[in-house]
Write an enzyme that holds these catalytic residues in place. Structure first.
Site, PDB file in Angstrom:
ATOM      1  N   ASP A  23       0.826  -1.211   0.000  1.00  0.00           N
ATOM      2  CA  ASP A  23       0.000   0.000   0.000  1.00  0.00           C
ATOM      3  C   ASP A  23       0.865   1.268   0.000  1.00  0.00           C
ATOM      4  O   ASP A  23       1.874   1.339   0.714  1.00  0.00           O
ATOM      5  CB  ASP A  23      -0.874  -0.031   1.261  1.00  0.00           C
ATOM      6  CG  ASP A  23      -1.994   0.967   1.223  1.00  0.00           C
ATOM      7  OD1 ASP A  23      -2.869   0.839   0.371  1.00  0.00           O
ATOM      8  OD2 ASP A  23      -1.991   1.899   2.063  1.00  0.00           O
ATOM      9  N   GLU A  25      14.862 -13.793   1.424  1.00  0.00           N
ATOM     10  CA  GLU A  25      15.240 -14.796   2.439  1.00  0.00           C
ATOM     11  C   GLU A  25      14.362 -16.034   2.305  1.00  0.00           C
ATOM     12  O   GLU A  25      14.697 -17.103   2.783  1.00  0.00           O
ATOM     13  CB  GLU A  25      15.034 -14.225   3.862  1.00  0.00           C
ATOM     14  CG  GLU A  25      15.990 -13.134   4.261  1.00  0.00           C
ATOM     15  CD  GLU A  25      15.544 -12.436   5.562  1.00  0.00           C
ATOM     16  OE1 GLU A  25      14.765 -13.009   6.350  1.00  0.00           O
ATOM     17  OE2 GLU A  25      15.983 -11.277   5.761  1.00  0.00           O
TER      18      GLU A  25
END
Ligand code: NOJ
Length: 566
Positions: A225, A281
């Site tokens: 957002d 990751e």
């Protein structure tokens, strides 16, 4: 059941065939959870409802779903005001439902993307409650607090000057005085959505850990957002004057100032790279930024030449498309120049904030079919808003009863002004319940009342009716998604615009190694015939679209996909 079964290819088969990362060749379906399907008859869509409709989305052929926020929230901005990032709002279900949704999505070989609202929290979030309590509590610096530079009137009048001239994204100063703390806090959007302070390393770490929390649960990525707003100028320099009143997608200056120090700051581009590292990751995860501004500038959120920033950004200027071959030809040219390989553009024409594309198309289904053909065959990730596949259009609900906070902020402006500007200010209008069938509440809910009224055209415009009609918009979208799956050149091939085509005709070639596919689209109302050689017709949009020997004929708003000899 639709007429066109989903591709037989399973998830693993697709992985072995991949050359680009999955997030650059996927197709996205946006779900506004409140409006998709209500499984417990309370009039509000929920997570179990989405689970129950997964086969619909899978059957259509979409590969990725983006779900608008369903986290704990007072719902003052319908979920974009989060009060608990790792809790599910009770009206949407439980954490168990959220995990089940992830699992069921993956079982179907699909992906799921959540919506992260990192810029601000709700003013009801415990962090903000703590932060506002005093100037020296552990979270005192988690939000953007500033003193008034001087009393505006005489000392003791209670009228204070704002810390600077910055305007919020919704107009008016974004500085709000908090009596408890005796300082102003900054809110980029609305008053009850205070911005977090990402210059505080604790805030960044906490938010990145929340991101990791969801990634560890199997979420395939995030829509982000107002990502370009997260960093504001560290020195709080005043924004320069602008003559512009209304911000536009390519130039967010508005309300008589340039957004020079409130958007698209250099630290924001670095933040995109840091966010990407957190995602990495966990392997290949999608990060799709909601950003605004000049195309060259927003491209910077994708990182350097290796695309080491966000994996994708929205480019909202196209939401204001003109339905002409010329417009889309220029759009392609510009987009191709801005997002060449290894970048990938996103093609989007509707979302939960903006006028539905059907409205812009004058509710002409022929145009909607052509637009979907463009969106699903051009080089880029298509992002389709729920209901767009059946041609749902804007509703027109009264401002006074709006659940969306925006129209209340602008209630002093007569509605015809927004109509004239083509702006949907009451976002409730584009969030009405999904139209599943002809039954009560369009099959969305069995509650006596739904959270927003179902739009009146639901008896003609719904999934059940369109499933039965071979030439419906729904079946067009389904067929095109299947063709896209079967032709890798459409997912990840290069794009070359075709020249010297007749007026109103747009054409482009998609190529991946030996596979070459060509798309011809007629944006005009008259039939066109012209010389064109191809090997085989893969798809035609209208009965008048024919390819024979060395010529192509396109009916009004017709389209052809042709296989070219390699
Ligand atoms: C953009 C979202 O799309 C919109 O729905 C929301 O109101 C604002 N950001 C604030 O979070």
């Amino acid at each position: 059941m639709g007429l066109f079964p989903p591709s037989k290819l399973g998830f693993l088969d697709k992985i072995t065939a991949m050359t680009l990362p999955w997030y650059h060749k996927t197709t996205i379906y946006q779900i506004y959870p409140r409006s998709f399907y209500d499984s417990n008859a309370d009039g509000i869509g929920d997570l179990q409802g989405i689970i129950q409709k997964l086969d619909y989305i899978h059957g259509l052929g979409f590969e990725t779903m983006w779900i608008s926020p369903f986290f704990a929230s007072p719902q003052a901005d319908l979920g974009y005001d989060v009060s608990g990032y790792t809790d599910v709002a009770p009206e949407y279900g439980t954490m168990a439902d959220g995990l089940k949704l992830i699992e069921e999505t993956h079982q179907r070989g699909m992906r799921i993307v959540f919506d992260m609202v990192m810029n601000h929290t709700s003013s009801e979030h415990p962090w903000f409650k703590e932060s506002r309590a005093s100037r020296d509590n552990p979270k005192a610096d988690w939000y953007i607090w500033k003193d008034s530079p001087r009393p505006l009137l005489e000392e003791g009048s209670g009228v204070r000057a704002k810390p600077n001239n910055w305007q919020s994204l919704t107009g008016g100063s974004g500085w709000h005085f908090d009596r408890q703390r005796g300082q102003f806090y900054w809110a980029s959007f609305l008053k009850f959505q205070p911005d977090l302070n990402y210059r505080n390393p604790e805030v960044k770490k906490t938010m990145f850990d929340i991101v990791r929390f969801w990634l560890a649960k199997g979420v395939d990525g995030f829509r982000l957002d107002i990502f370009n707003v997260i960093f504001k100028d560290a020195e709080f320099r005043a924004n320069p004057f602008s003559f512009k009143l209304i911000p536009t997608d390519d130039d967010p200056s508005g309300f008589f100032q340039q957004a020079k120090y409130t958007l698209n700051q250099p630290e924001g581009f670095e933040f995109a790279e840091q966010f990407r590292q957190v995602c990495d990751e966990f392997g290949e995860r999608l990060s799709l930024g909601e950003v605004s501004g000049n195309r060259q500038l927003i491209r910077k959120f994708l990182g350097g030449q290796k695309n080491d920033g966000l994996t994708l950004v929205f480019d909202f200027a196209m939401l204001n498309f003109k339905f002409t071959a010329g417009y889309f030809g220029e759009l392609i040219q510009d987009i191709e120049a801005t997002y060449p390989d290894p970048f990938m553009p996103v093609y989007v024409f509707s979302n939960h904030d903006r006028r539905r594309s059907m409205d812009r198309l004058g509710n002409d289904l022929r145009k909607a079919r052509l637009l979907s053909m463009f969106q699903l065959t051009v080089r880029g990730v298509p992002c389709m808003y729920y209901g767009e596949e059946i041609g749902m259009t804007n509703s027109r609900l009264p401002f006074a009863a709006a659940l969306d906070p925006i129209p209340h902020k602008f209630q002093f402006v007569p509605r015809f002004v927004f109509d004239m500007l083509g702006i949907t200010i009451n976002r409730d209008d584009v969030r009405t319940p999904m139209q599943w069938d002809e039954s009560v509440n369009a099959g969305f809910s069995s509650a006596p009342q739904t959270w927003l009224p179902v739009y009146e055209n639901y008896r003609e415009v719904n999934v059940e009716v369109e499933n039965k009609d071979r030439s419906s918009l729904l079946n067009t979208v389904r067929t095109l998604l299947n063709i896209r799956r079967d032709f890798q050149s459409l997912q990840e091939g290069s794009l070359e615009l075709l020249k010297d085509l007749p007026h109103h005709i747009l054409g482009y070639k998609r190529r991946l190694q030996n596979e070459m596919v060509c798309v011809l689209l007629n944006f005009g109302e008259t039939q066109k015939t012209f010389p064109f050689s191809a090997e085989e017709r893969l798809f035609h949009l209208t009965p008048a679209d024919v390819h024979q020997e060395n010529s192509a004929r396109l009916g009004a708003y017709g389209g052809l996909i042709l296989k070219l000899a390699s």
